[in-house]
Design an enzyme around this catalytic site. Structure first.
Site, PDB file in Angstrom:
ATOM      1  CD  GLU A  72      -5.536   0.029   3.714  1.00 32.63           C
ATOM      2  OE1 GLU A  72      -5.462   1.200   1.713  1.00 32.63           O
ATOM      3  OE2 GLU A  72      -5.947  -1.210   3.444  1.00 32.63           O
ATOM      4  NE  ARG A 127      -3.622  -2.275  -0.080  1.00 35.55           N
ATOM      5  CZ  ARG A 127      -3.522  -3.268  -0.431  1.00 35.55           C
ATOM      6  NH1 ARG A 127      -2.239  -3.287  -1.379  1.00 35.55           N
ATOM      7  NH2 ARG A 127      -4.450  -4.369  -0.499  1.00 35.55           N
ATOM      8  CB  CYS A 130      -9.707  -0.829   3.908  1.00 30.67           C
ATOM      9  SG  CYS A 130     -10.433  -2.559   3.282  1.00 30.67           S
TER      10      CYS A 130
END
Length: 298
Positions: free
Chosen positions: A285, A172, A219
């Site tokens: 995130e 990520r 998320c």
């Protein structure tokens, strides 16, 4: 309200609510620059700025942001998927340039129809290519860097081309510093068949069936140490918890949804509550605006 100055290079400039550009549907106003050329982009970057793509993975403050907000459009939102004969081999196809403003879902559908593999694990992510690359968006079935050959990155000092090997990318995150805009990429793809690519996409899509269908940034937290953040939030008894018109989704506890008319303050309240109640540190995130400027909102 301060009058907007016209762009020297012909960029379209408007003061607009950012809620209309985000998948969560919250966010106040900002000066939005729609740029189609490197010259327009350079002008937009002369003062503090932010780059906004598909608006997923992003929570914008109710008061908006003071910086310019840059949107890639025109040629920056076009794609050339024809094989580059100098770079492609029978085992690996390298495309022409794909703009950072290209919507990722449509790109993935087109690659499936062409029978081209490597990015099917990103199916269903509501991002633009530039933002998806900047955060290395993905699922457990694959991520953006699986299919990248070359990236063009622009800063106020100019444009440069890099490869994934030049970047410290990982889970990520791409390793691309703030203040760097992904304007276009070349994809590296494996020739397959439409049927085989669709089968892989279906597996990734099936894993998303339990995710909420309401307005959401995606998320909320990264999985800490390989443990599911959603499971930790669920075990804390927070599924379905509401603050204002924002709710921790009953379907999946790592998603916050907008029930209609939610504010950024509502969302921040839920994020704080989750961190307070879950017994381990959780890393967001989401991008939070304001915060550090010059980041991508996918």
């Amino acid at each position: 309200m301060t009058a907007l100055l016209p762009s020297r290079t012909g960029a379209r400039v408007e003061r607009l609510p950012l809620a209309r550009f985000t998948t969560l549907g919250v966010g106040g106003e900002a000066e939005v620059w729609f740029v189609e050329t490197h010259a327009q982009l350079a002008e937009a970057m002369e003062v503090p700025y932010r780059i906004l793509g598909g608006g997923s993975n992003l929570v914008v403050a109710d008061e908006g942001v003071p910086e310019r907000v840059v949107r890639l459009s025109g040629p920056f939102a076009e794609r050339d998927l024809s094989p580059d004969p100098l770079l492609s081999t029978p085992e690996q196809l390298v495309t022409g340039w794909v703009g950072g403003g290209v919507p990722l879902p449509g790109l993935i559908r087109t690659l499936q129809k062409l029978g081209l593999s490597n990015l099917e694990g990103t199916v269903g992510i509501p991002a633009q290519v530039g933002g998806a690359v900047w955060m290395n968006a993905g699922t457990r079935y694959g991520e953006m860097f699986d299919g990248l050959h070359t990236l063009e990155i622009v800063t106020p000092q100019g444009a440069r081309q890099v490869t994934p090997d030049d970047l410290g990318w990982g889970y990520r995150q791409s390793g691309i510093p703030r203040g760097h805009i992904v304007t276009r990429v070349r994809l590296k793809l494996r020739p397959s068949t439409p049927e085989a690519v669709l089968e892989k996409m279906s597996a990734a899509d099936q894993a998303r069936k339990g995710q909420p269908k309401m307005k959401t940034p995606g998320c909320a937290f990264k999985n800490p140490g390989g443990v599911s953040a959603g499971r930790l939030i669920d075990e804390a008894g927070l599924k379905g918890t509401r603050i204002g018109q924002a709710m921790i989704a009953p379907e999946h506890a790592n998603f916050i949804v907008n029930l209609g008319g939610a504010s950024a303050a509502d969302v921040h309240g839920l994020l704080a509550l989750i961190r307070e109640r879950v017994g381990v540190p959780l890393e967001l995130e989401y991008e939070l605006w304001p915060g550090e400027a010059e980041g991508h909102g996918a």
